[in-house]
Design a protein around this motif. Structure first.
Motif, mmCIF file in Angstrom:
data_model
loop_
_atom_site.group_PDB
_atom_site.id
_atom_site.type_symbol
_atom_site.label_atom_id
_atom_site.label_comp_id
_atom_site.label_asym_id
_atom_site.label_seq_id
_atom_site.Cartn_x
_atom_site.Cartn_y
_atom_site.Cartn_z
ATOM 1 N N ASP A 1 15.365 59.681 14.998
ATOM 2 C CA ASP A 1 15.253 60.601 13.861
ATOM 3 C C ASP A 1 14.737 61.967 14.298
ATOM 4 N N MET A 2 13.704 61.972 15.123
ATOM 5 C CA MET A 2 13.123 63.240 15.571
ATOM 6 C C MET A 2 14.102 64.018 16.435
ATOM 7 N N LEU A 3 14.790 63.319 17.325
ATOM 8 C CA LEU A 3 15.752 63.976 18.209
ATOM 9 C C LEU A 3 16.839 64.666 17.393
ATOM 10 N N TRP A 4 17.424 63.970 16.444
ATOM 11 C CA TRP A 4 18.521 64.543 15.670
ATOM 12 C C TRP A 4 18.031 65.598 14.690
ATOM 13 N N VAL B 1 17.886 68.690 16.736
ATOM 14 C CA VAL B 1 19.230 69.178 17.071
ATOM 15 C C VAL B 1 19.870 69.853 15.864
ATOM 16 N N ARG B 2 19.782 69.205 14.694
ATOM 17 C CA ARG B 2 20.415 69.767 13.494
ATOM 18 C C ARG B 2 19.767 71.072 13.055
ATOM 19 N N PHE C 1 23.694 65.815 24.705
ATOM 20 C CA PHE C 1 24.926 65.256 24.146
ATOM 21 C C PHE C 1 24.980 65.489 22.639
ATOM 22 N N ALA C 2 23.854 65.275 21.946
ATOM 23 C CA ALA C 2 23.822 65.419 20.496
ATOM 24 C C ALA C 2 24.144 66.840 20.071
ATOM 25 N N ARG C 3 23.700 67.817 20.834
ATOM 26 C CA ARG C 3 24.015 69.210 20.493
ATOM 27 C C ARG C 3 25.519 69.459 20.541
ATOM 28 N N LYS C 4 26.203 68.799 21.454
ATOM 29 C CA LYS C 4 27.653 68.936 21.523
ATOM 30 C C LYS C 4 28.331 68.223 20.349
ATOM 31 N N CYS D 1 24.400 58.529 15.222
ATOM 32 C CA CYS D 1 24.510 59.261 13.958
ATOM 33 C C CYS D 1 23.529 58.695 12.939
ATOM 34 N N PRO D 2 22.239 59.044 13.044
ATOM 35 C CA PRO D 2 21.248 58.485 12.111
ATOM 36 C C PRO D 2 21.559 58.778 10.643
ATOM 37 N N SER D 3 22.192 59.907 10.362
ATOM 38 C CA SER D 3 22.442 60.281 8.966
ATOM 39 C C SER D 3 23.601 59.517 8.342
ATOM 40 N N GLY D 4 24.404 58.844 9.154
ATOM 41 C CA GLY D 4 25.546 58.101 8.620
ATOM 42 C C GLY D 4 26.001 57.027 9.583
ATOM 43 N N ALA D 5 25.059 56.219 10.049
ATOM 44 C CA ALA D 5 25.358 55.224 11.078
ATOM 45 C C ALA D 5 26.329 54.159 10.555
ATOM 46 N N ARG D 6 27.224 53.720 11.451
ATOM 47 C CA ARG D 6 28.139 52.627 11.108
ATOM 48 C C ARG D 6 28.442 51.814 12.353
#
Length: 302
Positions: free
Chosen positions: A74-77, A80-81, A103-106, A145-150
């Protein structure tokens, strides 16, 4: 509808085998309008640089509690966001999580989900190992994708008569694992009929990823008729629709003419206000972006 088409990353298998970087392909496809991407497990993935990152994450997550690992994700993303610097020095693996942040920034602006093969249709021989595999997979899906994990499972191993009670029990158990990690849990129709897979998914409390191509045998006959499936499915039961085309020669590298009637699928989805994602899963080639763009144009003409 089809202008929002995404992809399943196994269409990159040939290019990754030839040295292409997973993250470069992700960025390139994102820039060309393919914003939904399902990261599909496989040798092609594990042999890539991103696969090595996944291997390291699987090892590292064993040293954190479930709550600690979720907090790191959660903190990492969040950083990044919001375009803030991410400080991984408060973790036990600063180098690893800084690499994840790169990677998340990309991946900003792209929705990543995770999918793997798993024999969910039959009772496991080792329940503890089976549960641990799902725990790891759910954590990988969450960090992507913590905000919409599947997380999606497809069973390519179970054959013959299905023990429906065992399959439903598996789904219910998988859904209940890591309740503090919000995510969509789904299964896909593969060797069994889509109607049966839908029935088991609904009974177990999961969503269905539907691939109409998988209902067709090599000679064009079907495991169940598409009309039978569409007559029984509710849009709320679906989380994703996969698109590829099949002929007597097998699955094609571009969507085009063949067994699957894409106009009919579009009609079903539009008339019932489908809101899930649409993902291309063509046979991999050395020019997957061209194949994907041509496939999107064909579908738009539908």
């Amino acid at each position: 509808m089809f202008e929002k088409l995404g992809i399943v990353t196994n269409i990159w298998a040939k290019e990754i085998e030839n040295g292409a970087r997973f993250s470069d392909l992700m960025v390139e496809f994102g820039e060309n309008g393919f914003k939904d991407m399902e990261v599909r497990e496989g040798d092609y993935l594990r042999n890539s640089g991103f696969g090595q990152l996944i291997d390291s994450l699987e090892d590292a997550m064993l040293t954190y509690t479930d709550s600690e690992f979720k907090t790191i994700c959660d903190m990492l993303w969040d950083c990044v966001r919001t375009q803030q610097n991410y400080d991984a020095n408060n973790t036990k693996h600063p180098e690893l999580f800084n690499e994840v942040a790169v990677f998340a920034r990309k991946a900003v602006g792209i929705t990543l989900s995770y999918a793997m093969s798993h024999p969910w249709l039959s009772a496991p021989d080792d329940f503890e190992m089976d549960t641990q595999q799902i725990v790891i997979a759910k954590k990988l899906a969450y960090i992507m994708c913590p905000s919409g994990a599947r997380l999606r499972l497809v069973d390519l191993d179970t054959e013959g008569k299905i023990d429906e009670n065992a399959a439903i029990a598996n789904i219910r158990r998988y859904v209940s694992i890591l309740p503090d990690y919000p995510m969509t849990f789904a299964v896909e129709n593969a060797r069994q009929s889509a109607s049966l897979t839908l029935k088991l998914a609904v009974a177990g409390g999961a969503k269905l990823t539907y691939d109409e191509t998988n209902t067709y045998r090599s000679d064009g006959t079907t495991l169940n008729t598409p009309e039978e499936f569409w007559a029984n499915v509710k849009m709320d039961d679906l989380t994703s629709i996969h698109f590829k085309q099949k002929t007597e020669e097998g699955v094609l590298s571009e969507v085009g003419e063949g067994y699957v009637d894409f106009k009919a699928i579009k009609k079903y989805l539009k008339s019932r206000n489908y809101t899930g994602d649409l993902l291309l899963e063509n046979t991999a080639t050395k020019h997957s972006l061209i194949d994907a763009i041509n496939s999107r144009e064909y579908l738009l003409r539908c």
